[in-house]
Design a protein around this motif. Structure first.
Motif, PDB file in Angstrom:
ATOM      1  N   ASN A  74     -19.459  35.887  17.788  1.00 19.65           N
ATOM      2  CA  ASN A  74     -20.193  34.821  18.458  1.00 19.65           C
ATOM      3  C   ASN A  74     -19.801  34.710  19.926  1.00 19.65           C
ATOM      4  OD1 ASN A  74     -21.576  34.161  16.147  1.00 19.65           O
ATOM      5  ND2 ASN A  74     -20.228  32.459  15.605  1.00 19.65           N
ATOM      6  N   ILE A  75     -18.509  34.905  20.220  1.00 16.01           N
ATOM      7  CA  ILE A  75     -18.058  34.838  21.613  1.00 16.01           C
ATOM      8  C   ILE A  75     -18.703  35.948  22.433  1.00 16.01           C
ATOM      9  CG2 ILE A  75     -16.046  35.169  23.102  1.00 16.01           C
ATOM     10  CD1 ILE A  75     -14.416  33.610  21.020  1.00 16.01           C
ATOM     11  N   THR A  76     -18.836  37.139  21.848  1.00 17.15           N
ATOM     12  CA  THR A  76     -19.461  38.231  22.589  1.00 17.15           C
ATOM     13  C   THR A  76     -20.948  37.975  22.811  1.00 17.15           C
ATOM     14  OG1 THR A  76     -19.885  39.494  20.562  1.00 17.15           O
ATOM     15  CG2 THR A  76     -17.828  39.939  21.725  1.00 17.15           C
ATOM     16  N   GLU A  77     -21.542  37.139  21.954  1.00 20.79           N
ATOM     17  CA  GLU A  77     -22.964  36.825  22.097  1.00 20.79           C
ATOM     18  C   GLU A  77     -23.219  35.623  23.005  1.00 20.79           C
ATOM     19  OE1 GLU A  77     -24.250  36.238  18.097  1.00 20.79           O
ATOM     20  OE2 GLU A  77     -24.191  38.360  17.604  1.00 20.79           O
ATOM     21  N   VAL A  78     -22.153  34.962  23.451  1.00 21.26           N
ATOM     22  CA  VAL A  78     -22.321  33.757  24.256  1.00 21.26           C
ATOM     23  C   VAL A  78     -23.129  34.034  25.512  1.00 21.26           C
ATOM     24  CG1 VAL A  78     -21.082  32.088  25.708  1.00 21.26           C
ATOM     25  CG2 VAL A  78     -20.294  32.553  23.405  1.00 21.26           C
ATOM     26  N   GLY A  79     -22.810  35.094  26.191  1.00 24.93           N
ATOM     27  CA  GLY A  79     -23.528  35.416  27.420  1.00 24.93           C
ATOM     28  C   GLY A  79     -24.981  35.775  27.173  1.00 24.93           C
ATOM     29  N   GLU A  80     -25.277  36.302  25.999  1.00 24.20           N
ATOM     30  CA  GLU A  80     -26.633  36.748  25.711  1.00 24.20           C
ATOM     31  C   GLU A  80     -27.549  35.610  25.270  1.00 24.20           C
ATOM     32  OE1 GLU A  80     -26.286  39.803  22.784  1.00 24.20           O
ATOM     33  OE2 GLU A  80     -24.758  40.875  23.913  1.00 24.20           O
ATOM     34  N   ILE A  81     -27.038  34.704  24.423  1.00 25.23           N
ATOM     35  CA  ILE A  81     -27.932  33.688  23.866  1.00 25.23           C
ATOM     36  C   ILE A  81     -27.492  32.254  24.152  1.00 25.23           C
ATOM     37  CG2 ILE A  81     -28.739  35.169  21.994  1.00 25.23           C
ATOM     38  CD1 ILE A  81     -26.787  33.735  20.138  1.00 25.23           C
ATOM     39  N   ASN A  82     -26.493  32.075  25.015  1.00 22.73           N
ATOM     40  CA  ASN A  82     -25.997  30.741  25.342  1.00 22.73           C
ATOM     41  C   ASN A  82     -25.658  29.940  24.092  1.00 22.73           C
ATOM     42  OD1 ASN A  82     -25.866  30.822  28.093  1.00 22.73           O
ATOM     43  ND2 ASN A  82     -28.023  30.276  28.364  1.00 22.73           N
ATOM     44  N   ILE A 105     -12.457  34.680  11.830  1.00 19.18           N
ATOM     45  CA  ILE A 105     -12.083  35.111  13.187  1.00 19.18           C
ATOM     46  C   ILE A 105     -13.024  36.205  13.671  1.00 19.18           C
ATOM     47  CG2 ILE A 105     -10.302  36.331  14.500  1.00 19.18           C
ATOM     48  CD1 ILE A 105      -8.229  34.717  12.914  1.00 19.18           C
ATOM     49  N   GLY A 106     -13.388  37.136  12.789  1.00 17.59           N
ATOM     50  CA  GLY A 106     -14.343  38.177  13.172  1.00 17.59           C
ATOM     51  C   GLY A 106     -15.690  37.593  13.564  1.00 17.59           C
ATOM     52  N   THR A 107     -16.128  36.583  12.833  1.00 19.14           N
ATOM     53  CA  THR A 107     -17.390  35.921  13.158  1.00 19.14           C
ATOM     54  C   THR A 107     -17.294  35.209  14.506  1.00 19.14           C
ATOM     55  OG1 THR A 107     -17.814  35.586  10.817  1.00 19.14           O
ATOM     56  CG2 THR A 107     -19.080  34.248  12.337  1.00 19.14           C
ATOM     57  N   GLY A 155     -13.878  23.643  14.142  1.00 18.16           N
ATOM     58  CA  GLY A 155     -13.811  24.583  13.023  1.00 18.16           C
ATOM     59  C   GLY A 155     -12.661  25.562  13.160  1.00 18.16           C
ATOM     60  N   LEU A 156     -12.483  26.108  14.348  1.00 19.12           N
ATOM     61  CA  LEU A 156     -11.386  27.042  14.583  1.00 19.12           C
ATOM     62  C   LEU A 156     -10.041  26.345  14.407  1.00 19.12           C
ATOM     63  CD1 LEU A 156     -10.362  29.822  15.423  1.00 19.12           C
ATOM     64  CD2 LEU A 156     -10.581  29.087  17.803  1.00 19.12           C
ATOM     65  N   SER A 157      -9.915  25.135  14.952  1.00 22.08           N
ATOM     66  CA  SER A 157      -8.656  24.382  14.838  1.00 22.08           C
ATOM     67  C   SER A 157      -8.325  24.067  13.384  1.00 22.08           C
ATOM     68  CB  SER A 157      -8.733  23.079  15.634  1.00 22.08           C
ATOM     69  OG  SER A 157      -8.989  23.347  16.983  1.00 22.08           O
ATOM     70  N   LEU A 158      -9.304  23.626  12.619  1.00 24.19           N
ATOM     71  CA  LEU A 158      -9.066  23.302  11.208  1.00 24.19           C
ATOM     72  C   LEU A 158      -8.713  24.547  10.403  1.00 24.19           C
ATOM     73  CD1 LEU A 158     -11.824  20.620  10.503  1.00 24.19           C
ATOM     74  CD2 LEU A 158      -9.358  20.278  10.748  1.00 24.19           C
ATOM     75  N   THR A 170      -7.007  35.737  -0.809  1.00 29.60           N
ATOM     76  CA  THR A 170      -8.281  35.123  -0.438  1.00 29.60           C
ATOM     77  C   THR A 170      -8.194  34.281   0.835  1.00 29.60           C
ATOM     78  OG1 THR A 170      -9.086  35.199  -2.714  1.00 29.60           O
ATOM     79  CG2 THR A 170     -10.132  33.609  -1.246  1.00 29.60           C
ATOM     80  N   PRO A 171      -7.176  33.416   1.024  1.00 24.32           N
ATOM     81  CA  PRO A 171      -7.114  32.654   2.283  1.00 24.32           C
ATOM     82  C   PRO A 171      -7.032  33.548   3.516  1.00 24.32           C
ATOM     83  CG  PRO A 171      -5.646  31.680   0.677  1.00 24.32           C
ATOM     84  CD  PRO A 171      -6.133  32.980   0.091  1.00 24.32           C
ATOM     85  N   GLN A 172      -6.250  34.635   3.430  1.00 22.12           N
ATOM     86  CA  GLN A 172      -6.161  35.555   4.569  1.00 22.12           C
ATOM     87  C   GLN A 172      -7.505  36.213   4.855  1.00 22.12           C
ATOM     88  OE1 GLN A 172      -3.026  38.438   4.219  1.00 22.12           O
ATOM     89  NE2 GLN A 172      -1.493  36.888   3.742  1.00 22.12           N
ATOM     90  N   LEU A 173      -8.192  36.630   3.799  1.00 19.58           N
ATOM     91  CA  LEU A 173      -9.494  37.274   3.984  1.00 19.58           C
ATOM     92  C   LEU A 173     -10.503  36.321   4.600  1.00 19.58           C
ATOM     93  CD1 LEU A 173      -9.809  39.377   0.713  1.00 19.58           C
ATOM     94  CD2 LEU A 173      -9.268  40.171   3.007  1.00 19.58           C
ATOM     95  N   ILE A 174     -10.498  35.074   4.130  1.00 20.42           N
ATOM     96  CA  ILE A 174     -11.420  34.077   4.694  1.00 20.42           C
ATOM     97  C   ILE A 174     -11.125  33.879   6.176  1.00 20.42           C
ATOM     98  CG2 ILE A 174     -12.017  31.615   4.666  1.00 20.42           C
ATOM     99  CD1 ILE A 174     -11.650  31.740   1.599  1.00 20.42           C
TER     100      ILE A 174
END
Length: 123
Positions: free
Chosen positions: A73-81, A67-69, A95-98, A58-62
Motif C-alpha cells: 500500500n505504501i508503494t501505491e501511495v504515490g500512484e493512487i493517493n 506488513i507485506g500488505t 491498525g499498524l500500531s495495534l 499463525t500470529p507471526q504469519l498474520i
C-alpha cells in the motif's frame, strides 16, 4: 553436567509439551530448526506437534502478511493517493500500531511462560 541440563529440559517439555511447543513457535527468539530438532526427540505426537505449530506460527504469519500488505500500500501511495483522506491515514496508523502491540504482547507472554518453565531446570 551438560547432559543433566538437556535431560532436565526434556523432562520439562514432556510435562507440558503442547503449551511449550506453542510458546516456542510464537517466540521469535528460538530458531525454528532448533525447535524442530528439540521436539523431534520428545514423545509429543505428530498430531499435537502439527496443531501446536499451526497455532504457534499463525500470529507471526498474520503479522508478516499484514506488513507485506502495508508495504504494498505504501508503494501505491504515490500512484493512487491512498492517504489523501486523513481518515484512511488514521486507520492505517491505528491498525499498524495495534498489530505491533498485539504481537509484542503475545511474544512477551510466550517468553514469560518459557521463563517460568526454565525455573524448573537445575542450575
Amino acid at each position: 553436567m551438560e547432559d543433566t541440563k538437556i535431560y532436565s529440559l526434556l523432562d520439562v517439555i514432556e510435562e507440558k509439551p503442547f503449551i511449550i511447543l506453542i510458546c516456542c513457535r510464537i517466540s521469535p527468539v528460538v530458531p525454528g530448526s532448533l525447535e524442530n530438532m528439540l521436539f523431534g526427540i520428545t514423545s509429543i505426537s505428530t498430531y499435537l506437534y502439527m496443531l501446536g505449530t499451526t497455532i504457534g506460527i499463525t500470529p507471526q504469519l498474520i503479522l508478516l502478511v499484514y506488513i507485506g500488505t502495508i508495504i504494498q500500500n505504501i508503494t501505491e501511495v504515490g500512484e493512487i493517493n491512498l492517504f489523501h483522506n486523513p481518515f484512511n491515514l488514521a486507520l492505517f496508523i491505528i491498525g499498524l500500531s495495534l498489530t505491533i502491540l498485539m504481537f509484542s504482547v503475545i511474544i512477551y507472554k510466550a517468553n514469560k511462560i518459557m521463563d517460568q518453565e526454565k525455573s524448573y531446570l537445575p542450575a
